[in-house]
Design an enzyme around this catalytic site. Structure first.
Site, mmCIF file in Angstrom:
data_model
loop_
_atom_site.group_PDB
_atom_site.id
_atom_site.type_symbol
_atom_site.label_atom_id
_atom_site.label_comp_id
_atom_site.label_asym_id
_atom_site.label_seq_id
_atom_site.Cartn_x
_atom_site.Cartn_y
_atom_site.Cartn_z
ATOM 1 N N HIS A 2 -3.220 6.765 2.472
ATOM 2 C CA HIS A 2 -3.726 5.453 2.067
ATOM 3 C C HIS A 2 -5.052 5.170 2.777
ATOM 4 O O HIS A 2 -5.196 5.402 3.973
ATOM 5 C CB HIS A 2 -2.689 4.388 2.392
ATOM 6 C CG HIS A 2 -3.196 3.009 2.218
ATOM 7 N ND1 HIS A 2 -3.837 2.604 1.063
ATOM 8 C CD2 HIS A 2 -3.196 1.929 3.045
ATOM 9 C CE1 HIS A 2 -4.201 1.348 1.191
ATOM 10 N NE2 HIS A 2 -3.825 0.915 2.382
ATOM 11 N N ASN B 94 -10.191 -0.910 0.767
ATOM 12 C CA ASN B 94 -8.742 -0.730 0.668
ATOM 13 C C ASN B 94 -8.265 -1.261 -0.685
ATOM 14 O O ASN B 94 -8.245 -2.471 -0.899
ATOM 15 C CB ASN B 94 -8.086 -1.498 1.828
ATOM 16 C CG ASN B 94 -6.574 -1.375 1.842
ATOM 17 O OD1 ASN B 94 -5.965 -0.972 0.859
ATOM 18 N ND2 ASN B 94 -5.965 -1.747 2.957
ATOM 19 N N CYS C 27 0.811 -1.219 0.000
ATOM 20 C CA CYS C 27 0.000 0.000 0.000
ATOM 21 C C CYS C 27 0.847 1.275 0.000
ATOM 22 O O CYS C 27 0.316 2.366 -0.192
ATOM 23 C CB CYS C 27 -0.962 -0.007 1.172
ATOM 24 S SG CYS C 27 -1.916 -1.521 1.275
HETATM 25 N N1 COA Z 1 -17.609 -9.730 10.180
HETATM 26 C C1 COA Z 1 -17.990 -10.068 11.440
HETATM 27 N N2 COA Z 1 -17.109 -10.386 12.407
HETATM 28 C C2 COA Z 1 -15.814 -10.351 12.094
HETATM 29 C C3 COA Z 1 -15.361 -10.015 10.813
HETATM 30 C C4 COA Z 1 -16.334 -9.711 9.841
HETATM 31 N N3 COA Z 1 -15.978 -9.376 8.566
HETATM 32 N N4 COA Z 1 -14.025 -10.061 10.792
HETATM 33 C C5 COA Z 1 -13.629 -10.412 12.019
HETATM 34 N N5 COA Z 1 -14.708 -10.600 12.804
HETATM 35 C C6 COA Z 1 -14.723 -11.009 14.211
HETATM 36 C C7 COA Z 1 -13.525 -11.861 14.552
HETATM 37 O O1 COA Z 1 -13.777 -13.206 14.268
HETATM 38 C C8 COA Z 1 -13.393 -11.618 16.033
HETATM 39 O O2 COA Z 1 -14.349 -12.393 16.690
HETATM 40 P P1 COA Z 1 -14.015 -13.077 18.119
HETATM 41 O O3 COA Z 1 -13.740 -11.945 19.039
HETATM 42 O O4 COA Z 1 -15.265 -13.840 18.429
HETATM 43 O O5 COA Z 1 -12.821 -13.927 17.872
HETATM 44 C C9 COA Z 1 -13.810 -10.169 16.139
HETATM 45 O O6 COA Z 1 -14.609 -9.848 15.000
HETATM 46 C C10 COA Z 1 -12.632 -9.238 16.147
HETATM 47 O O7 COA Z 1 -13.158 -8.043 16.526
HETATM 48 P P2 COA Z 1 -12.221 -6.910 16.968
HETATM 49 O O8 COA Z 1 -11.008 -7.424 17.633
HETATM 50 O O9 COA Z 1 -13.027 -5.913 17.743
HETATM 51 O O10 COA Z 1 -11.833 -6.282 15.595
HETATM 52 P P3 COA Z 1 -10.972 -5.024 15.426
HETATM 53 O O11 COA Z 1 -11.632 -3.862 16.076
HETATM 54 O O12 COA Z 1 -9.552 -5.328 15.763
HETATM 55 O O13 COA Z 1 -11.064 -4.777 13.864
HETATM 56 C C11 COA Z 1 -9.865 -4.991 11.833
HETATM 57 C C12 COA Z 1 -10.512 -5.752 13.010
HETATM 58 C C13 COA Z 1 -9.273 -6.039 10.900
HETATM 59 C C14 COA Z 1 -10.930 -4.198 11.120
HETATM 60 C C15 COA Z 1 -8.755 -4.057 12.390
HETATM 61 O O14 COA Z 1 -7.874 -4.785 13.206
HETATM 62 C C16 COA Z 1 -7.986 -3.394 11.290
HETATM 63 O O15 COA Z 1 -8.506 -2.572 10.567
HETATM 64 N N6 COA Z 1 -6.681 -3.691 11.160
HETATM 65 C C17 COA Z 1 -5.886 -3.100 10.122
HETATM 66 C C18 COA Z 1 -6.074 -3.879 8.844
HETATM 67 C C19 COA Z 1 -5.624 -3.081 7.672
HETATM 68 O O16 COA Z 1 -6.019 -1.962 7.484
HETATM 69 N N7 COA Z 1 -4.787 -3.720 6.838
HETATM 70 C C20 COA Z 1 -4.282 -3.126 5.668
HETATM 71 C C21 COA Z 1 -3.298 -2.092 6.002
HETATM 72 S S1 COA Z 1 -2.621 -1.410 4.560
#
Ligand code: COA
Length: 311
Positions: free
Chosen positions: A238, A268, A114
């Site tokens: 980004h 993204n 990215c």
């Molecule tokens: N729909 C529903 N539930 C989902 C899900 C989806 N698409 N994806 C994950 N979950 C669940 C997981 O299974 C987990 O469940 P559990 O607690 O029962 O195990 C839970 O949601 C995780 O929730 P949480 O920890 O609150 O999520 P988060 O607030 O950390 O958000 C991301 C997850 C991935 C959105 C966040 O970590 C993120 O944006 N990270 C950066 C990723 C990114 O931008 N990457 C590219 C960078 S260039």
């Protein structure tokens, strides 16, 4: 210092949009979860006749036409991508052929996820010095759907396909500041033996990296140029997650209006997100001559990069 001046932009998106609700055909998810955790409402995925190559060519053709430059003015073609259609030839070589660009110029892909568009800008600055031609064609193009595991709800809802392109001119003594860096990690990865594996990601580790790298990049650029946030008209970063952008806005104590956001509509698009934003802002007349803009990319690698320039 030799700097880049933005001459024109273009973008291309696949025809079909997928709403958050429509992602439920692939995984157990909901509009509420995706929108509240990421700010994403929809994304585009390529159909059978669309690809990283076709999107890159369409965006590049649009940018070249709008620049008023001739193919012979282009001194290098760089495509930032992590989802090229082929391991070889590079996507850049296919764009080069489609646009009928001069034979005696370099065309290659840049793999920095990215942050790729920013890495490509920095590479173009060096390449143009020796090319004898004025302009660089830089493209960010991704068919992320080709590398996503559509059964993994942790990743498949976050990404989309698309391409953006820009023509930059190398200008001696331009006001231009740039930085790049890497925090080596495989927290986001695609590939492995025979390039077989789809994307895997430690989302929380990447989130922690992003909320520190983005504001640090802005601050380091400002410090290097002896400027403050008041000197900047736009921060174009980004588009990964609205919570990453909003956290950075708070840390930088900058007005929300200086950050353009469009990830609600595209998700993204990795290396394509910054040039897609540039083209949308151009189309809306938001980018005006002499404005000072900051571009910031961050992603797998873990890579980060920024550039501050006058447009
Ligand atoms: N729909 C529903 N539930 C989902 C899900 C989806 N698409 N994806 C994950 N979950 C669940 C997981 O299974 C987990 O469940 P559990 O607690 O029962 O195990 C839970 O949601 C995780 O929730 P949480 O920890 O609150 O999520 P988060 O607030 O950390 O958000 C991301 C997850 C991935 C959105 C966040 O970590 C993120 O944006 N990270 C950066 C990723 C990114 O931008 N990457 C590219 C960078 S260039």
């Amino acid at each position: 210092m030799n700097g880049l001046k933005l001459l024109s932009t273009g973008r291309a998106l696949p025809r079909q949009a997928f709403s958050n609700d429509s992602m439920r055909q692939f995984v157990d998810t909901s509009d509420e979860w995706i929108a509240s955790r990421t700010g994403i409402n929809q994304r585009y995925f390529c159909g059978e006749d669309e690809s990283t190559t076709s999107l890159a060519i369409d965006a590049a053709r649009m940018a070249l036409e709008r620049s008023g430059m001739a193919p012979d003015d282009i001194g290098c073609v760089l495509v930032a991508t992590s989802s090229g259609e082929y391991a070889m030839p590079s996507t850049a070589c296919l764009v080069h052929a489609a646009l009928g660009l001069p034979e005696d110029i370099p065309a290659m892909d840049v793999g920095a996820a990215c942050a790729g568009f920013l890495f490509a800008m920095e590479a173009a600055r060096g390449l143009l010095v020796t090319s004898g031609r004025r302009c660089a064609l830089i493209i960010g193009a991704e068919q992320m759907s080709s590398v996503l595991d559509m059964s993994d709800r942790n990743t498949c809802v976050l990404f989309g396909d698309g391409a953006g392109a820009a023509i930059f001119e190398l200008v001696p003594d331009a006001e231009y500041t740039s930085i790049q860096g890497v925090r080596g990690s495989d927290a986001i990865r695609v590939g492995g033996p025979c390039r077989a594996q789809k994307m895997a990601m430690d989302g929380q580790a990447v989130f922690r990296f992003a909320v520190s790298a983005l504001p640090q990049c802005v601050n380091d650029l400002l410090q290097k140029a002896s400027m403050t946030t008041d000197d900047v008209d736009w921060v174009i970063c980004h588009q990964a997650n609205v919570r990453i952008i909003d956290s950075s806005i708070r840390r930088l104590k900058m007005p929300d209006e200086k950050f353009y956001k469009n990830l609600d509509r595209y998700a993204n698009t990795s290396a394509a997100s910054i040039p897609i934003v540039l083209d949308e802002m151009n189309e809306k007349g938001l980018l005006k001559p002499n404005q000072r803009i900051i571009l910031v990319g961050f992603g797998a690698g873990l890579t980060w990069a920024g550039a501050m320039l006058r447009i």
